[in-house]
Design a protein around this motif. Sequence first.
Motif, PDB file in Angstrom:
ATOM      1  N   ARG A   8       0.799  -1.239   0.000  1.00 27.45           N
ATOM      2  CA  ARG A   8       0.000   0.000   0.000  1.00 27.45           C
ATOM      3  C   ARG A   8       0.827   1.281   0.000  1.00 27.45           C
ATOM      4  NH1 ARG A   8      -5.264  -1.161   3.814  1.00 27.45           N
ATOM      5  NH2 ARG A   8      -5.986  -2.964   2.643  1.00 27.45           N
ATOM      6  N   GLN A   9       2.139   1.176  -0.001  1.00 33.98           N
ATOM      7  CA  GLN A   9       2.995   2.361   0.000  1.00 33.98           C
ATOM      8  C   GLN A   9       3.490   2.637  -1.419  1.00 33.98           C
ATOM      9  OE1 GLN A   9       3.456   4.254   2.789  1.00 33.98           O
ATOM     10  NE2 GLN A   9       1.972   2.809   3.639  1.00 33.98           N
ATOM     11  N   PRO A  10       3.180   3.810  -1.983  1.00 33.83           N
ATOM     12  CA  PRO A  10       3.655   4.100  -3.334  1.00 33.83           C
ATOM     13  C   PRO A  10       5.177   4.189  -3.378  1.00 33.83           C
ATOM     14  CG  PRO A  10       2.444   5.982  -2.420  1.00 33.83           C
ATOM     15  CD  PRO A  10       2.417   4.891  -1.403  1.00 33.83           C
ATOM     16  N   THR A  11       5.735   3.741  -4.479  1.00 31.36           N
ATOM     17  CA  THR A  11       7.184   3.845  -4.664  1.00 31.36           C
ATOM     18  C   THR A  11       7.477   4.275  -6.087  1.00 31.36           C
ATOM     19  OG1 THR A  11       9.318   2.758  -4.428  1.00 31.36           O
ATOM     20  CG2 THR A  11       7.524   1.413  -5.275  1.00 31.36           C
ATOM     21  N   SER A  12       8.516   5.045  -6.245  1.00 35.38           N
ATOM     22  CA  SER A  12       8.982   5.431  -7.579  1.00 35.38           C
ATOM     23  C   SER A  12      10.454   5.056  -7.736  1.00 35.38           C
ATOM     24  CB  SER A  12       8.781   6.934  -7.796  1.00 35.38           C
ATOM     25  OG  SER A  12       9.509   7.666  -6.830  1.00 35.38           O
ATOM     26  N   LYS A  13      10.920   4.163  -6.873  1.00 32.70           N
ATOM     27  CA  LYS A  13      12.325   3.758  -6.893  1.00 32.70           C
ATOM     28  C   LYS A  13      12.462   2.341  -7.446  1.00 32.70           C
ATOM     29  CE  LYS A  13      13.328   6.631  -2.929  1.00 32.70           C
ATOM     30  NZ  LYS A  13      13.772   6.668  -1.552  1.00 32.70           N
ATOM     31  N   PRO A  14      13.069   2.189  -8.631  1.00 32.08           N
ATOM     32  CA  PRO A  14      13.257   0.855  -9.195  1.00 32.08           C
ATOM     33  C   PRO A  14      14.079  -0.063  -8.287  1.00 32.08           C
ATOM     34  CG  PRO A  14      13.651   2.520 -10.862  1.00 32.08           C
ATOM     35  CD  PRO A  14      13.506   3.232  -9.542  1.00 32.08           C
ATOM     36  N   HIS A  15      14.923   0.516  -7.431  1.00 34.92           N
ATOM     37  CA  HIS A  15      15.769  -0.289  -6.554  1.00 34.92           C
ATOM     38  C   HIS A  15      15.086  -0.625  -5.224  1.00 34.92           C
ATOM     39  CE1 HIS A  15      16.581   3.893  -5.330  1.00 34.92           C
ATOM     40  NE2 HIS A  15      16.710   3.375  -4.128  1.00 34.92           N
ATOM     41  N   ALA A  16      13.792  -0.328  -5.094  1.00 33.88           N
ATOM     42  CA  ALA A  16      13.071  -0.657  -3.859  1.00 33.88           C
ATOM     43  C   ALA A  16      13.211  -2.154  -3.578  1.00 33.88           C
ATOM     44  CB  ALA A  16      11.606  -0.276  -3.991  1.00 33.88           C
ATOM     45  N   LYS A  17      13.343  -2.494  -2.299  1.00 33.62           N
ATOM     46  CA  LYS A  17      13.532  -3.895  -1.912  1.00 33.62           C
ATOM     47  C   LYS A  17      12.184  -4.606  -1.842  1.00 33.62           C
ATOM     48  CE  LYS A  17      17.754  -3.087   0.676  1.00 33.62           C
ATOM     49  NZ  LYS A  17      18.411  -3.186   1.977  1.00 33.62           N
ATOM     50  N   LEU A  18      12.101  -5.723  -2.533  1.00 31.35           N
ATOM     51  CA  LEU A  18      10.894  -6.535  -2.558  1.00 31.35           C
ATOM     52  C   LEU A  18      11.174  -7.836  -1.823  1.00 31.35           C
ATOM     53  CD1 LEU A  18       8.042  -6.386  -3.816  1.00 31.35           C
ATOM     54  CD2 LEU A  18       8.938  -7.745  -5.694  1.00 31.35           C
ATOM     55  N   HIS A  19      10.280  -8.204  -0.909  1.00 34.90           N
ATOM     56  CA  HIS A  19      10.437  -9.414  -0.100  1.00 34.90           C
ATOM     57  C   HIS A  19       9.302 -10.391  -0.386  1.00 34.90           C
ATOM     58  CE1 HIS A  19      12.457  -6.172   2.158  1.00 34.90           C
ATOM     59  NE2 HIS A  19      13.328  -7.118   2.469  1.00 34.90           N
ATOM     60  N   VAL A  20       9.550 -11.652  -0.107  1.00 39.99           N
ATOM     61  CA  VAL A  20       8.496 -12.661  -0.205  1.00 39.99           C
ATOM     62  C   VAL A  20       7.395 -12.276   0.780  1.00 39.99           C
ATOM     63  CG1 VAL A  20       7.921 -15.084   0.218  1.00 39.99           C
ATOM     64  CG2 VAL A  20      10.039 -14.497  -0.963  1.00 39.99           C
ATOM     65  N   GLY A  21       6.149 -12.311   0.316  1.00 43.16           N
ATOM     66  CA  GLY A  21       5.005 -11.955   1.146  1.00 43.16           C
ATOM     67  C   GLY A  21       4.501 -10.543   0.909  1.00 43.16           C
ATOM     68  N   ASP A  22       5.295  -9.696   0.248  1.00 40.60           N
ATOM     69  CA  ASP A  22       4.855  -8.341  -0.053  1.00 40.60           C
ATOM     70  C   ASP A  22       3.670  -8.376  -1.010  1.00 40.60           C
ATOM     71  OD1 ASP A  22       6.791  -7.181   1.536  1.00 40.60           O
ATOM     72  OD2 ASP A  22       8.092  -6.588  -0.131  1.00 40.60           O
ATOM     73  N   ILE A  23       2.834  -7.336  -0.929  1.00 42.78           N
ATOM     74  CA  ILE A  23       1.682  -7.193  -1.816  1.00 42.78           C
ATOM     75  C   ILE A  23       1.973  -6.048  -2.775  1.00 42.78           C
ATOM     76  CG2 ILE A  23      -0.787  -6.704  -1.975  1.00 42.78           C
ATOM     77  CD1 ILE A  23      -0.220  -9.312  -0.505  1.00 42.78           C
ATOM     78  N   LEU A  24       1.906  -6.340  -4.077  1.00 41.31           N
ATOM     79  CA  LEU A  24       2.110  -5.330  -5.115  1.00 41.31           C
ATOM     80  C   LEU A  24       0.767  -4.939  -5.705  1.00 41.31           C
ATOM     81  CD1 LEU A  24       5.115  -6.735  -7.176  1.00 41.31           C
ATOM     82  CD2 LEU A  24       5.139  -4.905  -5.502  1.00 41.31           C
ATOM     83  N   THR A  25       0.571  -3.655  -5.912  1.00 37.73           N
ATOM     84  CA  THR A  25      -0.621  -3.139  -6.572  1.00 37.73           C
ATOM     85  C   THR A  25      -0.144  -2.250  -7.710  1.00 37.73           C
ATOM     86  OG1 THR A  25      -1.716  -3.100  -4.425  1.00 37.73           O
ATOM     87  CG2 THR A  25      -2.798  -1.914  -6.221  1.00 37.73           C
ATOM     88  N   PHE A  26      -0.640  -2.528  -8.928  1.00 35.77           N
ATOM     89  CA  PHE A  26      -0.212  -1.751 -10.085  1.00 35.77           C
ATOM     90  C   PHE A  26      -1.206  -1.909 -11.224  1.00 35.77           C
ATOM     91  CE2 PHE A  26       1.598  -5.936 -10.336  1.00 35.77           C
ATOM     92  CZ  PHE A  26       1.520  -6.305 -11.674  1.00 35.77           C
ATOM     93  N   PRO A  27      -1.272  -0.914 -12.122  1.00 36.64           N
ATOM     94  CA  PRO A  27      -2.157  -1.041 -13.281  1.00 36.64           C
ATOM     95  C   PRO A  27      -1.552  -2.006 -14.300  1.00 36.64           C
ATOM     96  CG  PRO A  27      -0.982   1.034 -13.389  1.00 36.64           C
ATOM     97  CD  PRO A  27      -0.620   0.389 -12.077  1.00 36.64           C
TER      98      PRO A  27
END
Length: 92
Positions: A37-56
Amino acid sequence: MSEDYQRLDQWLYYARVAKTRPLCAAIVGKGRIRINRQPTSKPHAKLHVGDILTFPAVSGGEVRVWRVLDLGERRGPAKEAALLYEAITEDG
């Protein structure tokens, strides 16, 4: 993978969201993706198993909501990419 996270743009590329990694980075750079639920504009943002992604969706107006099930190791065929996430729907 020895790390417990992966760059967001790299994971999107492995999950076959767009055809190239720079295109994935551009999508993130436009601020169109949310991690937990937190917007990000950083391609290097860290993604972990269990995270929820929302995108068009790239090819349409619908919004996708995915739970990250695994971190990718390569850009493989679509069946392999589909193992990286679980689509979450309003129906459950």
